[in-house]
Motif scaffolding. Structure first.
Motif, PDB file in Angstrom:
ATOM      1  N   ARG A 296       0.867  -1.186   0.000  1.00 54.72           N
ATOM      2  CA  ARG A 296       0.000   0.000   0.000  1.00 54.72           C
ATOM      3  C   ARG A 296       0.897   1.228   0.000  1.00 54.72           C
ATOM      4  O   ARG A 296       2.056   1.171   0.418  1.00 54.72           O
ATOM      5  N   SER A 298       0.249   4.309   1.433  1.00 51.21           N
ATOM      6  CA  SER A 298       0.161   5.210   2.572  1.00 51.21           C
ATOM      7  C   SER A 298      -0.281   4.396   3.779  1.00 51.21           C
ATOM      8  O   SER A 298      -0.811   3.293   3.637  1.00 51.21           O
ATOM      9  N   ALA A 299      -0.093   4.951   4.954  1.00 54.27           N
ATOM     10  CA  ALA A 299      -0.360   4.201   6.173  1.00 54.27           C
ATOM     11  C   ALA A 299      -1.828   3.830   6.324  1.00 54.27           C
ATOM     12  O   ALA A 299      -2.154   2.853   6.978  1.00 54.27           O
ATOM     13  N   GLY A 300      -2.753   4.572   5.747  1.00 52.68           N
ATOM     14  CA  GLY A 300      -4.171   4.296   5.913  1.00 52.68           C
ATOM     15  C   GLY A 300      -4.813   3.577   4.753  1.00 52.68           C
ATOM     16  O   GLY A 300      -6.000   3.235   4.819  1.00 52.68           O
TER      17      GLY A 300
END
Length: 353
Positions: A296, A298-300
């Motif tokens: 992914r 980004s972290a979210g």
């Protein structure tokens, strides 16, 4: 003066005495056959109770007691004993009757060892039966006794109904309906029990455990991926004896491995000239067949599958990664089950800056 008659009598007596001393060429007892023609004793006499009777089976002998091959037997002697249950004495000799002669024949047909079958229908309620069998090469060469089978005959219970199975991981659960009445509608007051039978592959059905009064059973002696077939037979307890009843219809189940392997550890991400290389520690689980790599940006964000590798490889190059984007990677392990079980995701890894 000795009369002629007296001389004849004396002569006869002397001749008889001479025969007793010399033994002559005759014998008083049956001749003893040589061991080279006496068949080995039958060891697999079995029985199955049916409506109104019993079916017995056994294997044809293949060799003599000395180990030489036998290709044919003349006949079998089936010996029976019938004892009223009230008169049965466990420590008394079993009173076997004169044998029933069963035709023999060649021991092998189409490359397979023959199985002898005999149906006996003259069973009486409340009696205990014993059977054993001998094989004969000819009239004077008879084998020793086989193993003895024994059972009590009473009106058998009907078969249990509603047998269902549920395949689980390393176990199979069985459930069925209790037998509450005989075929004519009379209630079964007490004593009904159930024997679980299992077939592995194309083998013969064998008993699992002891009879139980419960209407459920868990077979935890199974292997995942192996097909099993089950029947449940009703049995009635009379004193210390069990009378076999009907067998349910067979049902099959194949337990499946549903336990996922452990998640990989030691995941790292390293920038290379061909992309971002993801590295992790190999699993010690022998059932692992490969790994799946997720990414992914980004972290979210949600993880997306970007690659797969087969075991024992523990590295993957993400050649589609853009140079100006920070990516997060996680790895899962998959096993050999069908469908495969996938582990949870590893801890995330990203490039170090």
């Amino acid at each position: 003066m000795i009369s002629v008659r007296g001389a004849r009598v004396a002569g006869t007596m002397v001749l008889g005495a001479a025969l007793l001393v010399s033994g002559g060429c005759g014998y008083k007892n049956l001749p003893v056959p040589p061991e080279s023609v006496v068949p080995k004793a039958i060891e697999d006499l079995r029985y199955t109770l049916q409506d109104g009777g019993v079916r017995m089976t056994w294997s044809y002998p293949m060799e003599t007691i000395q180990g030489s091959a036998i290709t044919e037997v003349a006949s079998f002697d089936l010996l029976r004993a019938e004892i009223l249950l009230d008169d049965y004495c466990p420590t008394c000799p079993v009173p076997f009757t004169e044998p029933i002669q069963v035709n023999g024949g060649v021991s092998v047909v189409d490359g397979k060892r023959r199985i002898a079958t005999y149906d006996y229908g003259m069973l009486r309620t409340g009696h205990k039966y014993f059977f054993k069998v001998q094989s004969r090469k000819d009239w004077w060469a008879s084998s020793a006794d086989s193993n003895i089978i024994t059972f009590v005959w009473n009106e058998p219970l009907p078969a249990p109904s509603g047998l269902s199975v549920t395949a689980k991981d390393s176990s199979v659960e069985l459930r069925w309906q209790p037998v509450a009445a005989y075929e004519d509608g009379r209630s079964v007051e007490s004593g009904a029990q159930y024997q679980v039978l299992r077939q592995v592959g194309a083998g013969a059905y064998a008993k699992l455990g002891e009879p139980t009064s419960a209407t459920a059973y868990v077979d935890s002696t199974v292997k995942n991926g192996q097909k099993y077939s089950y029947q449940v037979q009703s049995v009635m307890l009379f004193g210390t004896d069990l009378v076999d009843g009907g067998k349910s219809a067979a049902v099959s189940a194949t337990p499946v491995d549903t336990t996922p392997p452990p998640a990989p550890t030691g995941v790292m991400a390293v920038r290379t000239g061909s992309g971002i290389r993801v590295i992790w520690d190999g699993s010690m689980d022998q059932d692992i067949t490969g790994y799946r790599i997720y990414r992914r940006n980004s972290a979210g964000a949600a993880f997306a599958l970007v690659g797969k590798v087969n075991s024992p490889s523990t590295t993957f190059v993400d050649s589609s990664a853009a140079e100006d984007v920070r990516y997060y990677y996680a790895v899962t392990a998959v096993d050999s089950s069908n469908p495969a079980n996938e582990s949870g995701k590893s801890k995330e890894a990203t490039l170090r800056h």
